[in-house]
Write a protein that holds these residues in place. Structure first.
Motif, mmCIF file in Angstrom:
data_model
loop_
_atom_site.group_PDB
_atom_site.id
_atom_site.type_symbol
_atom_site.label_atom_id
_atom_site.label_comp_id
_atom_site.label_asym_id
_atom_site.label_seq_id
_atom_site.Cartn_x
_atom_site.Cartn_y
_atom_site.Cartn_z
ATOM 1 N N MET A 74 0.818 -1.219 0.000
ATOM 2 C CA MET A 74 0.000 0.000 0.000
ATOM 3 C C MET A 74 0.846 1.262 0.000
ATOM 4 O O MET A 74 0.406 2.310 -0.469
ATOM 5 N N HIS A 75 2.055 1.158 0.556
ATOM 6 C CA HIS A 75 2.874 2.351 0.734
ATOM 7 C C HIS A 75 4.034 2.430 -0.260
ATOM 8 O O HIS A 75 4.974 3.192 -0.066
ATOM 9 N N GLU A 76 3.953 1.643 -1.324
ATOM 10 C CA GLU A 76 4.941 1.704 -2.383
ATOM 11 C C GLU A 76 4.268 2.135 -3.679
ATOM 12 O O GLU A 76 3.094 1.853 -3.907
ATOM 13 N N GLU A 77 5.000 2.827 -4.511
ATOM 14 C CA GLU A 77 4.499 3.181 -5.834
ATOM 15 C C GLU A 77 4.975 2.134 -6.832
ATOM 16 O O GLU A 77 6.157 1.798 -6.865
ATOM 17 N N HIS A 78 4.044 1.637 -7.632
ATOM 18 C CA HIS A 78 4.405 0.614 -8.609
ATOM 19 C C HIS A 78 4.027 1.084 -10.014
ATOM 20 O O HIS A 78 2.985 1.722 -10.205
ATOM 21 N N HIS A 79 4.885 0.771 -10.964
ATOM 22 C CA HIS A 79 4.679 1.207 -12.337
ATOM 23 C C HIS A 79 4.562 0.002 -13.264
ATOM 24 O O HIS A 79 5.213 -1.026 -13.056
ATOM 25 N N LEU A 80 3.735 0.145 -14.280
ATOM 26 C CA LEU A 80 3.513 -0.948 -15.222
ATOM 27 C C LEU A 80 4.611 -1.010 -16.285
ATOM 28 O O LEU A 80 5.051 -2.098 -16.653
ATOM 29 N N SER A 81 5.032 0.153 -16.762
ATOM 30 C CA SER A 81 6.058 0.189 -17.806
ATOM 31 C C SER A 81 7.352 -0.427 -17.287
ATOM 32 O O SER A 81 7.822 -0.099 -16.199
ATOM 33 N N GLY A 82 7.910 -1.331 -18.086
ATOM 34 C CA GLY A 82 9.103 -2.038 -17.677
ATOM 35 C C GLY A 82 8.806 -3.283 -16.860
ATOM 36 O O GLY A 82 9.698 -4.071 -16.572
ATOM 37 N N GLN A 83 7.536 -3.462 -16.496
ATOM 38 C CA GLN A 83 7.126 -4.629 -15.702
ATOM 39 C C GLN A 83 6.118 -5.497 -16.471
ATOM 40 O O GLN A 83 5.341 -6.240 -15.866
ATOM 41 N N GLU A 84 6.151 -5.389 -17.788
ATOM 42 C CA GLU A 84 5.148 -6.083 -18.599
ATOM 43 C C GLU A 84 5.102 -7.591 -18.336
ATOM 44 O O GLU A 84 4.019 -8.194 -18.344
ATOM 45 N N GLN A 85 6.254 -8.202 -18.094
ATOM 46 C CA GLN A 85 6.290 -9.650 -17.887
ATOM 47 C C GLN A 85 5.719 -10.067 -16.533
ATOM 48 O O GLN A 85 5.558 -11.262 -16.277
ATOM 49 N N GLN A 86 5.430 -9.094 -15.675
ATOM 50 C CA GLN A 86 4.909 -9.391 -14.342
ATOM 51 C C GLN A 86 3.409 -9.106 -14.226
ATOM 52 O O GLN A 86 2.870 -9.052 -13.122
ATOM 53 N N ILE A 87 2.738 -8.956 -15.345
ATOM 54 C CA ILE A 87 1.306 -8.649 -15.329
ATOM 55 C C ILE A 87 0.513 -9.907 -15.691
ATOM 56 O O ILE A 87 0.748 -10.525 -16.739
ATOM 57 N N TYR A 88 -0.413 -10.286 -14.816
ATOM 58 C CA TYR A 88 -1.189 -11.504 -15.013
ATOM 59 C C TYR A 88 -2.678 -11.270 -14.726
ATOM 60 O O TYR A 88 -3.024 -10.394 -13.930
ATOM 61 N N PRO A 89 -3.516 -12.068 -15.341
ATOM 62 C CA PRO A 89 -4.939 -12.013 -14.990
ATOM 63 C C PRO A 89 -5.202 -12.860 -13.746
ATOM 64 O O PRO A 89 -4.509 -13.863 -13.522
ATOM 65 N N VAL A 90 -6.149 -12.456 -12.921
ATOM 66 C CA VAL A 90 -6.553 -13.264 -11.775
ATOM 67 C C VAL A 90 -8.074 -13.400 -11.776
ATOM 68 O O VAL A 90 -8.794 -12.449 -12.106
ATOM 69 N N ILE A 91 -8.537 -14.587 -11.442
ATOM 70 C CA ILE A 91 -9.971 -14.870 -11.435
ATOM 71 C C ILE A 91 -10.558 -14.540 -10.063
ATOM 72 O O ILE A 91 -9.985 -14.894 -9.031
ATOM 73 N N ARG A 92 -11.685 -13.868 -10.051
ATOM 74 C CA ARG A 92 -12.390 -13.566 -8.819
ATOM 75 C C ARG A 92 -13.892 -13.781 -9.024
ATOM 76 O O ARG A 92 -14.376 -13.802 -10.159
ATOM 77 N N SER A 93 -14.614 -13.921 -7.940
ATOM 78 C CA SER A 93 -16.063 -14.067 -8.024
ATOM 79 C C SER A 93 -16.673 -12.738 -8.473
ATOM 80 O O SER A 93 -16.053 -11.672 -8.333
ATOM 81 N N THR A 94 -17.885 -12.789 -8.981
ATOM 82 C CA THR A 94 -18.544 -11.560 -9.433
ATOM 83 C C THR A 94 -18.905 -10.635 -8.275
ATOM 84 O O THR A 94 -19.214 -9.462 -8.490
ATOM 85 N N SER A 95 -18.868 -11.157 -7.044
ATOM 86 C CA SER A 95 -19.167 -10.319 -5.870
ATOM 87 C C SER A 95 -17.928 -9.589 -5.358
ATOM 88 O O SER A 95 -18.009 -8.790 -4.429
ATOM 89 N N PHE A 96 -16.768 -9.864 -5.956
ATOM 90 C CA PHE A 96 -15.525 -9.225 -5.526
ATOM 91 C C PHE A 96 -15.623 -7.713 -5.749
ATOM 92 O O PHE A 96 -16.227 -7.256 -6.718
ATOM 93 N N PRO A 97 -15.035 -6.896 -4.858
ATOM 94 C CA PRO A 97 -15.119 -5.428 -5.002
ATOM 95 C C PRO A 97 -14.676 -4.935 -6.373
ATOM 96 O O PRO A 97 -13.754 -5.468 -6.970
ATOM 97 N N LYS A 98 -15.344 -3.891 -6.840
ATOM 98 C CA LYS A 98 -15.033 -3.311 -8.143
ATOM 99 C C LYS A 98 -14.164 -2.071 -8.037
ATOM 100 O O LYS A 98 -13.812 -1.464 -9.041
ATOM 101 N N GLU A 99 -13.804 -1.688 -6.804
ATOM 102 C CA GLU A 99 -12.948 -0.531 -6.612
ATOM 103 C C GLU A 99 -12.088 -0.718 -5.374
ATOM 104 O O GLU A 99 -12.366 -1.577 -4.529
ATOM 105 N N THR A 100 -11.029 0.068 -5.289
ATOM 106 C CA THR A 100 -10.153 0.005 -4.122
ATOM 107 C C THR A 100 -10.849 0.667 -2.938
ATOM 108 O O THR A 100 -11.906 1.295 -3.084
#
Length: 265
Positions: A74-100
């Motif tokens: 929560m207290h770190e900043e993370h960037h997508l650029s340069g981390q493309e190989q570390q991006i994955y899909p994850v399956i969740r139930s439809t009741s899972f929160p839609k926002e942080t």
């Protein structure tokens, strides 16, 4: 163990100058948050008591690890650029929160009537779900994110363990890498399993850390699969759905199975 006794254990467990703890008595919740940011994690004390009575201090050690990882993330900043190989899909139930918890929309795609696909940035021992703000900061499109995640999930190893019950073949993928259920999105693997199936091909993702593929060759197979799926669903740390799906023509259709028979050994 009483709630008060467990609270004292948690006070000791999470004693840290950088954290603040509080006890929400009417909800039986224990909260740990950053002293400055006020961002944090809430823990259901009755659930902790149940795990502690079953596993002892090992359950508390595991709890501290996951909470610490979450707070650090929560207290770190993370960037997508340069981390493309570390991006994955994850399956969740439809009741899972839609926002942080900060009310920033999480990015997700519809999958089945029971499941949705979220997107995660792998951080090693944990991962962060990707939200709208992260995408905008990188100047990425949602389609690009989905394409990268889809490519990466196909690169994950798929080495199922086979078990035959009552004339039906069951294949289990449980690598504990955080993306076992995500392998349901590997269409090439599903097509291969379909081509080799004797009967009807069914799949299940009862929780995050298991993916079940079943070659159903008789009616008993449906009962066995239903009982397996329900058991895994009840035991999973991140439960998804207790339903299984028939895989046909590259489509997943939920199967409503009422397991009346016990598995025949």
């Amino acid at each position: 163990m009483t709630t008060i006794k467990m609270k004292k254990k948690l006070d000791e467990l999470f004693k840290n100058e950088e954290w603040q703890t509080s006890f929400i008595r009417d909800k039986d919740l224990y909260r740990i948050e950053g002293a400055e940011s006020k961002q944090g994690v809430s823990i259901n004390i009755p659930n902790v008591i149940s795990k502690y009575e079953e596993r002892g201090d090992a359950a508390l050690d595991e709890l501290k690890f996951h909470v610490t990882e979450s707070l650090q993330m929560m207290h770190e900043e993370h960037h997508l650029s340069g981390q493309e190989q570390q991006i994955y899909p994850v399956i969740r139930s439809t009741s899972f929160p839609k926002e942080t918890k900060s009310e920033v929309p999480l990015l997700y795609s519809e999958h089945t009537a029971e499941t949705n696909i979220y997107y995660a940035l792998d951080l090693g021992s944990t991962y962060q779900l990707i939200d709208q703000q992260m995408l905008q900061e990188q100047g990425w499109t949602f389609d690009r994110l989905k394409e990268i995640a889809s490519f990466n999930v196909r690169s994950l190893s798929v080495e199922p363990k086979r078990d035959t019950v009552a004339g039906n073949d069951f294949y289990f993928i449980a690598t504990q890498d955080g993306y076992d259920a995500s392998r349901i999105l590997n269409e090439a693997f599903l097509e291969e399993m379909k081509a080799n199936a004797v009967g009807e091909l069914a799949v299940a993702v009862p929780h995050q850390d298991v993916f079940i593929v079943a070659d159903i060759q008789n009616d008993t197979g449906y009962d066995v699969l239903a009982q397996m799926t329900m058991k895994f669903f009840a035991e999973g740390r991140v439960p998804i759905t207790s339903l299984s799906f028939i895989y046909e023509d590259k489509h997943l259709e939920p199967v409503f199975i009422l397991a009346k028979n016990k598995p025949k050994n």
